[in-house]
Design a protein around this motif. Structure first.
Motif, PDB file in Angstrom:
ATOM      1  N   HIS A 180       9.281   6.139  -4.907  1.00 46.16           N
ATOM      2  CA  HIS A 180      10.737   6.286  -4.917  1.00 46.16           C
ATOM      3  C   HIS A 180      11.353   4.919  -4.614  1.00 46.16           C
ATOM      4  CE1 HIS A 180      10.229   6.210  -0.585  1.00 46.16           C
ATOM      5  NE2 HIS A 180       9.472   7.295  -0.636  1.00 46.16           N
TER       6      HIS A 180
ATOM      7  N   PHE B   8       3.262  -5.427   2.754  1.00 46.10           N
ATOM      8  CA  PHE B   8       4.614  -4.930   2.995  1.00 46.10           C
ATOM      9  C   PHE B   8       4.580  -3.453   3.370  1.00 46.10           C
ATOM     10  CE2 PHE B   8       6.751  -8.725   1.522  1.00 46.10           C
ATOM     11  CZ  PHE B   8       5.703  -9.360   0.863  1.00 46.10           C
ATOM     12  N   PHE B   9       5.207  -3.144   4.502  1.00 46.30           N
ATOM     13  CA  PHE B   9       5.250  -1.766   4.999  1.00 46.30           C
ATOM     14  C   PHE B   9       6.687  -1.388   5.311  1.00 46.30           C
ATOM     15  CE2 PHE B   9       0.929  -3.068   5.597  1.00 46.30           C
ATOM     16  CZ  PHE B   9       0.164  -1.919   5.434  1.00 46.30           C
TER      17      PHE B   9
ATOM     18  N   TYR C  33      -0.211  17.172  -2.041  1.00 47.43           N
ATOM     19  CA  TYR C  33       0.617  15.957  -1.987  1.00 47.43           C
ATOM     20  C   TYR C  33       1.057  15.606  -3.419  1.00 47.43           C
ATOM     21  CZ  TYR C  33       2.495  11.635  -0.185  1.00 47.43           C
ATOM     22  OH  TYR C  33       3.367  10.640   0.182  1.00 47.43           O
TER      23      TYR C  33
ATOM     24  N   HIS D 270       9.792   2.705  -1.880  1.00 46.58           N
ATOM     25  CA  HIS D 270       8.607   1.943  -2.310  1.00 46.58           C
ATOM     26  C   HIS D 270       9.046   0.763  -3.182  1.00 46.58           C
ATOM     27  CE1 HIS D 270       6.765   6.137  -1.928  1.00 46.58           C
ATOM     28  NE2 HIS D 270       6.018   5.430  -1.104  1.00 46.58           N
TER      29      HIS D 270
ATOM     30  N   ALA E 139      16.207   9.832   5.047  1.00 42.08           N
ATOM     31  CA  ALA E 139      15.259   8.783   4.680  1.00 42.08           C
ATOM     32  C   ALA E 139      14.488   9.217   3.436  1.00 42.08           C
ATOM     33  CB  ALA E 139      14.299   8.532   5.840  1.00 42.08           C
ATOM     34  N   MET E 140      14.388   8.330   2.450  1.00 46.20           N
ATOM     35  CA  MET E 140      13.618   8.670   1.247  1.00 46.20           C
ATOM     36  C   MET E 140      12.163   8.893   1.633  1.00 46.20           C
ATOM     37  SD  MET E 140      15.119   6.086  -1.555  1.00 46.20           S
ATOM     38  CE  MET E 140      16.847   6.187  -2.026  1.00 46.20           C
TER      39      MET E 140
ATOM     40  N   PRO F 276      13.205  -2.574   5.750  1.00 47.66           N
ATOM     41  CA  PRO F 276      14.083  -1.504   6.247  1.00 47.66           C
ATOM     42  C   PRO F 276      13.907  -0.178   5.502  1.00 47.66           C
ATOM     43  CG  PRO F 276      15.356  -3.236   5.145  1.00 47.66           C
ATOM     44  CD  PRO F 276      13.952  -3.710   5.213  1.00 47.66           C
ATOM     45  N   THR F 277      14.278   0.899   6.166  1.00 48.13           N
ATOM     46  CA  THR F 277      14.183   2.254   5.584  1.00 48.13           C
ATOM     47  C   THR F 277      15.296   2.468   4.565  1.00 48.13           C
ATOM     48  OG1 THR F 277      13.304   3.061   7.684  1.00 48.13           O
ATOM     49  CG2 THR F 277      14.202   4.714   6.159  1.00 48.13           C
ATOM     50  N   LEU F 278      14.919   2.855   3.357  1.00 47.38           N
ATOM     51  CA  LEU F 278      15.939   3.216   2.359  1.00 47.38           C
ATOM     52  C   LEU F 278      16.277   4.694   2.494  1.00 47.38           C
ATOM     53  CD1 LEU F 278      15.521   0.416   1.075  1.00 47.38           C
ATOM     54  CD2 LEU F 278      16.003   1.551  -1.093  1.00 47.38           C
TER      55      LEU F 278
ATOM     56  N   SER G 272      11.709  -0.917  -3.111  1.00 43.28           N
ATOM     57  CA  SER G 272      12.290  -2.012  -2.312  1.00 43.28           C
ATOM     58  C   SER G 272      11.189  -2.882  -1.711  1.00 43.28           C
ATOM     59  CB  SER G 272      13.222  -1.455  -1.230  1.00 43.28           C
ATOM     60  OG  SER G 272      12.474  -0.832  -0.198  1.00 43.28           O
ATOM     61  N   LEU G 273      10.060  -2.263  -1.350  1.00 39.85           N
ATOM     62  CA  LEU G 273       8.928  -3.045  -0.825  1.00 39.85           C
ATOM     63  C   LEU G 273       8.343  -3.936  -1.931  1.00 39.85           C
ATOM     64  CD1 LEU G 273       9.178  -1.079   1.591  1.00 39.85           C
ATOM     65  CD2 LEU G 273       6.724  -0.713   1.484  1.00 39.85           C
TER      66      LEU G 273
ATOM     67  N   GLN H 162       3.219   3.654  12.399  1.00 40.81           N
ATOM     68  CA  GLN H 162       2.208   3.116  11.474  1.00 40.81           C
ATOM     69  C   GLN H 162       2.319   1.596  11.396  1.00 40.81           C
ATOM     70  OE1 GLN H 162       1.001   4.896   7.551  1.00 40.81           O
ATOM     71  NE2 GLN H 162       2.455   3.403   6.762  1.00 40.81           N
TER      72      GLN H 162
ATOM     73  N   PRO I  61       0.833  -1.207   0.000  1.00 42.53           N
ATOM     74  CA  PRO I  61       0.000   0.000   0.000  1.00 42.53           C
ATOM     75  C   PRO I  61       0.874   1.266   0.000  1.00 42.53           C
ATOM     76  CG  PRO I  61      -0.539  -1.473   1.844  1.00 42.53           C
ATOM     77  CD  PRO I  61       0.783  -1.891   1.297  1.00 42.53           C
ATOM     78  N   THR I  62       0.565   2.220  -0.885  1.00 44.25           N
ATOM     79  CA  THR I  62       1.328   3.475  -0.944  1.00 44.25           C
ATOM     80  C   THR I  62       0.392   4.649  -1.248  1.00 44.25           C
ATOM     81  OG1 THR I  62       1.776   3.779  -3.321  1.00 44.25           O
ATOM     82  CG2 THR I  62       3.116   2.141  -2.179  1.00 44.25           C
TER      83      THR I  62
ATOM     84  N   GLY J  74       1.678   6.765  -3.513  1.00 40.47           N
ATOM     85  CA  GLY J  74       2.215   7.177  -4.807  1.00 40.47           C
ATOM     86  C   GLY J  74       3.398   8.117  -4.692  1.00 40.47           C
TER      87      GLY J  74
HETATM   88  P1  AMP Z   1       3.770   6.333   1.587  1.00 37.77           P
HETATM   89  O1  AMP Z   1       3.549   6.341   0.118  1.00 37.77           O
HETATM   90  O2  AMP Z   1       4.707   7.399   2.050  1.00 37.77           O
HETATM   91  O3  AMP Z   1       2.502   6.237   2.370  1.00 37.77           O
HETATM   92  O4  AMP Z   1       4.550   4.987   1.885  1.00 37.77           O
HETATM   93  C1  AMP Z   1       4.063   3.743   1.465  1.00 37.77           C
HETATM   94  C2  AMP Z   1       4.868   2.656   2.114  1.00 37.77           C
HETATM   95  O5  AMP Z   1       6.239   2.803   1.742  1.00 37.77           O
HETATM   96  C3  AMP Z   1       4.813   2.719   3.646  1.00 37.77           C
HETATM   97  O6  AMP Z   1       4.762   1.404   4.161  1.00 37.77           O
HETATM   98  C4  AMP Z   1       6.103   3.398   3.982  1.00 37.77           C
HETATM   99  O7  AMP Z   1       6.579   3.086   5.271  1.00 37.77           O
HETATM  100  C5  AMP Z   1       7.018   2.846   2.918  1.00 37.77           C
HETATM  101  N1  AMP Z   1       8.171   3.741   2.758  1.00 37.77           N
HETATM  102  C6  AMP Z   1       8.146   5.082   2.605  1.00 37.77           C
HETATM  103  N2  AMP Z   1       9.404   5.582   2.562  1.00 37.77           N
HETATM  104  C7  AMP Z   1      10.239   4.515   2.688  1.00 37.77           C
HETATM  105  C8  AMP Z   1      11.651   4.361   2.735  1.00 37.77           C
HETATM  106  N3  AMP Z   1      12.471   5.407   2.652  1.00 37.77           N
HETATM  107  N4  AMP Z   1      12.164   3.114   2.871  1.00 37.77           N
HETATM  108  C9  AMP Z   1      11.326   2.040   2.986  1.00 37.77           C
HETATM  109  N5  AMP Z   1       9.988   2.124   2.956  1.00 37.77           N
HETATM  110  C10 AMP Z   1       9.444   3.333   2.806  1.00 37.77           C
END
Ligand code: AMP
Length: 281
Positions: A34, A145-146, A71, A37, A183-184, A174-176, A39-40, A153, A28-29, A31
């Motif tokens: 980057h 995947f989150f 946004y 996302h 953090a992206m 993990p955070t990219l 990587s997920l 969250q 789920p995103t 949009g």
């Molecule tokens: P968002 O579009 O910002 O709501 O993010 C969608 C999903 O991507 C969420 O599960 C976020 O935690 C994940 N996400 C956002 N930024 C990153 C990042 N830098 N590294 C890994 N996952 C991310």
């Protein structure tokens, strides 16, 4: 890759896939995708037969004074990125598909929603839980995947899934980060060149506090003071919170035990942009 916008078509597709015994992975995103996302999506690709990425800027999780209308959105670019990361189905519903006229249900998770983000965005997690539950019903994932980037969250979604016995597994990735540690985030495009430079202080503060913990510092106030001092060395930044908490419960004892994993949580404002980051030590 297929693009689906209708909720009914989405549900039909996954029911057919499940009947064939396919494993469904959902990312789920909101949009403006980057590498984080991507990587997920790649992680989902490894363990799923059908990978669904949802793109929905969820009005319910924004307060009236927040950035819903501005946004960033770029569906063409998102389509290329999702497909090249291995996505099979891009689900891009309109608000009317998710919240049809007369929609009246809210999912409200207690406890973990209350501190940190809950203080500064009191209606945010109800919006998140409600949309994530709806997306889960429309996409029926085996795994969702989150990103750890949104630490609280992740806890809220896990709690909802466990409390309501939703039949799926939440996978935290993990955070990219950019090469300088930031953090992206889709919201990074809001930053001016000067603020983008200043934003690196979040990662620096997390690293210093991590080193303190690793060298035996367990007093919460000392860790939090270290985070704040480093961040406030940059001008033009205000802190919503800079905190150390138990990584599993978000409890904030005066002193952490040596076995306790600590999560360092940051939320700051740089101009009109709000940034969050975290690190588990
Ligand atoms: P968002 O579009 O910002 O709501 O993010 C969608 C999903 O991507 C969420 O599960 C976020 O935690 C994940 N996400 C956002 N930024 C990153 C990042 N830098 N590294 C890994 N996952 C991310």
């Amino acid at each position: 890759m297929q693009n689906i916008t209708s909720a009914q078509a989405m549900q039909r597709l996954v029911l057919a896939a499940r009947r064939k015994g396919q494993r469904i992975g959902v990312v789920p995103t909101m949009g403006f995708l980057h590498e984080g996302h991507a990587s997920l999506i790649r992680e989902a690709r490894v363990v799923s037969d059908t990978v669904i990425t949802t793109i929905f800027v969820n009005p319910l999780q924004f307060a009236p004074n927040e950035d819903f209308t501005r946004y960033p959105r770029d569906l063409e670019r998102d389509t290329r990125l999702a497909e090249s990361a291995g996505c099979d189905v891009l689900f891009t519903p309109t608000p009317e598909e998710i919240y049809p006229h007369g929609f009246q249900t809210t999912i409200s998770v207690g406890g973990v929603t209350e501190p940190f983000e809950g203080v500064f965005r009191p209606t945010h997690f109800d919006g998140v839980a409600t949309v994530v539950a709806k997306l889960f019903h429309l996409t029926q994932p085996d795994k969702a995947f989150f990103g750890q980037k949104d630490y609280q969250q992740c806890m809220v979604v896990k709690k909802m899934v466990s409390d309501l016995a939703m039949p799926l597994e939440i996978v935290i990735c993990p955070t990219l980060r950019e090469t300088d540690g930031l953090a992206m985030s889709s919201r990074n495009v809001y930053l001016s060149a000067e603020d983008r430079q200043k934003a690196t202080v979040l990662f620096q503060a997390l690293q210093v506090a991590k080193t303190l913990i690793q060298s035996g510092e367990r007093r919460r106030m000392v860790l939090e003071e270290a985070l704040k001092t480093i961040i406030l060395r940059q001008s033009g930044i205000t802190i919503d919170y800079a905190a150390a908490a138990d990584s599993e419960t978000l409890a904030q004892p005066d002193e952490f035990s040596s076995e306790q994993a600590v999560v360092l949580l940051l939320a700051v404002r740089l101009g009109t942009t709000r940034l969050i980051d975290n690190l588990v030590v």
